[in-house]
Scaffold this active site. Sequence first.
Site, PDB file in Angstrom:
ATOM      1  CE  LYS A 162      -6.924  -3.933   0.058  1.00 35.30           C
ATOM      2  NZ  LYS A 162      -5.754  -3.279  -0.503  1.00 35.30           N
ATOM      3  NE  ARG A 208      -8.351   3.457  -1.114  1.00 36.23           N
ATOM      4  CZ  ARG A 208      -9.220   2.474  -1.313  1.00 36.23           C
ATOM      5  NH1 ARG A 208      -9.092   1.333  -0.669  1.00 36.23           N
ATOM      6  NH2 ARG A 208     -10.224   2.623  -2.160  1.00 36.23           N
TER       7      ARG A 208
HETATM    8  C1  9MG Z   1      -8.336   1.400  -4.545  1.00 35.80           C
HETATM    9  N1  9MG Z   1      -7.595   0.583  -3.615  1.00 35.80           N
HETATM   10  C2  9MG Z   1      -7.997  -0.599  -3.076  1.00 35.80           C
HETATM   11  N2  9MG Z   1      -7.046  -1.075  -2.256  1.00 35.80           N
HETATM   12  C3  9MG Z   1      -6.034  -0.174  -2.288  1.00 35.80           C
HETATM   13  C4  9MG Z   1      -4.779  -0.112  -1.670  1.00 35.80           C
HETATM   14  O1  9MG Z   1      -4.329  -1.076  -0.906  1.00 35.80           O
HETATM   15  N3  9MG Z   1      -3.991   0.952  -1.920  1.00 35.80           N
HETATM   16  C5  9MG Z   1      -4.408   1.938  -2.761  1.00 35.80           C
HETATM   17  N4  9MG Z   1      -3.584   2.971  -2.956  1.00 35.80           N
HETATM   18  N5  9MG Z   1      -5.599   1.925  -3.370  1.00 35.80           N
HETATM   19  C6  9MG Z   1      -6.382   0.879  -3.140  1.00 35.80           C
END
Ligand code: 9MG
Length: 299
Positions: free
Chosen positions: A234, A268
């Site tokens: 990010k 994630r």
């Molecule tokens: C779809 N998406 C993109 N970034 C995310 C994040 O930080 N958390 C979650 N739950 N979904 C995300």
Amino acid sequence: MTPTADPAPPVFAGARDRLVRRLGEPAVLVCGIVNVTPDSFYDGGRYQDPARAVDHGHTLVAEGAEMLDVGGESTRPGSHPPSVAEEIARVIPVIDALAHTTSVPVSVDTSRPEVMREAVAAGAVMINDVRALRLRGALDAAAALKVPVCLMHMQGEPATMQIAPTYYDVVGEVHRFLVGRVERCLTAGVAREHIVLDPGFGFGKTLEHNLALLAGLRSIANLGYPVLAGLSRKGMLGAITGRAVTDRLASSVAAAVVAAQQGASILRVHDVAATVDAIAVIQAVDIARAASTKYPQLI
Ligand code: 9MG
């Protein structure tokens, strides 16, 4: 009162129940990202072809992903959602194929009730909603589908969220928002053990806000629900390191490790293999720490 039928197709009810049990365990779970979009910030366009997206999902599982999150809407800053029909056309074939050909649970990354219903019918056993079930009909759909839901905090909407994010106390405000969404979910009939929380790194937040949330993640984990952290590649990591999105592997892994140490249960990520290795090191140290407390003479 007659019990209502389980909306999950019987072949996937077992996968859902295994996921719920897994979320109750202390070990951190690495979730691989499968973006079926033309415009995601890191891999946009790379897996737009369903066959390539499915192959990518298989690769992530081979690297150690314990879950896959399939999304058809880019939520990068400045993005606009596709039509519902377009989102369905993007994600359903991929979810269907992955749910039938992998051993790991598949989550659908969507905010739309229509997509949630089709995704669960195709084999998704979790809903990951960056809008925390605030779109019309989403809360009732998720409650009726009886699958785990990830409730994420976002200030504003992707199209405008990074223009001027403002908080007085970001950790307190995100905490209060998530508590409010949990209450709405429980009232709507979502099971307590189906709730996952997420502070939403990068969603309507400056670097300062993101860092405060990462440092204060434990206070959200202390609410007692599994916490999902999405930091992979990010912009905040680019702001810290000065590196382009393609050169953020090391900072993504470092951020994942910090999140895990602050109580995150699900990471994630795009880079599954590296994250799995990093988490293995944390777990080995945790085991050694527990052993040294129990049997200090052996260490
Ligand atoms: C779809 N998406 C993109 N970034 C995310 C994040 O930080 N958390 C979650 N739950 N979904 C995300």
